[in-house]
Design a protein around this motif. Structure first.
Motif: not given
Length: 196
Positions: A130-140, A154-159, A170-179
């Protein structure tokens, strides 16, 4: 990592995994095609010389049509192979040169370009639950991509599927947002209005 954030992430992961298991093969194929059809709207992909992408799991939005489109444009594509230390090495993508790795994930069979090859890519197309409207990416949750993307310029794009683009996660400081986020409905540009 706070116990509350960990618990919230786990709940979202479980819900998304359950929805993904319920998707039909026909729906999965349509999602993969729709995402590839929207890829030309991503200027960073069209201009790229080298793109990092991934070989999708059956439950994930499929990447095969996207990889075919990229290589058809003459863009060099790198895909990851996991290492025992939970890092990733990168390999040039070649259709058909794929095996199922030790973690049950499709992996390329070509020569290792090393973990630093990611830095030579203009765009990194990454998986997400999942990704939220601020770009927070939830991985496995294993942190492979969080570690790999540390310092990536570079540019990070999630699918994700359409219903996996959420107002907040939910996120933490180390979670890098996607672009950017590509869904079957099209391209989404996250808002950076909130503190990540």
């Amino acid at each position: 990592m706070s116990a509350e954030v960990t618990s919230e992430k786990s709940q979202v992961r479980s819900a998304v995994a359950a929805r993904r298991r319920g998707r039909s093969a026909v729906s999965r194929a349509a999602v993969a095609e729709a995402i590839a059809l929207h890829a030309p709207s991503v200027a960073a992909l069209v201009r790229a010389r080298r793109v990092a992408a991934y070989l999708s799991l059956p439950s994930e939005p499929g990447t095969e049509p996207l990889l075919a489109w990229l290589t058809g444009l003459g863009i060099e594509v790198l895909v990851p192979r996991s290492r025992p230390d939970r890092s990733m090495e990168w390999v040039r993508y070649a259709p058909g040169e794929v095996v199922v790795g030790g973690l049950g994930v499709p992996e390329p069979t070509g020569p290792d370009l090393g973990p630093d090859a990611l830095a030579s890519c203009d765009v990194a197309v990454v998986p997400a639950l999942a990704v939220d409207h601020a770009g927070v990416r939830l991985g496995r949750g294993a942190g492979y991509y969080d570690r790999a993307l540390e310092g990536f310029g570079g540019v990070v794009c999630a699918l994700v599927h359409d219903d996996e683009l959420l107002p907040s996660l939910p996120h933490e400081p180390h979670d890098r947002p996607v672009d950017l986020v590509l869904t079957p409905a099209g391209l989404f540009r996250p808002s950076r209005d909130r503190d990540l």
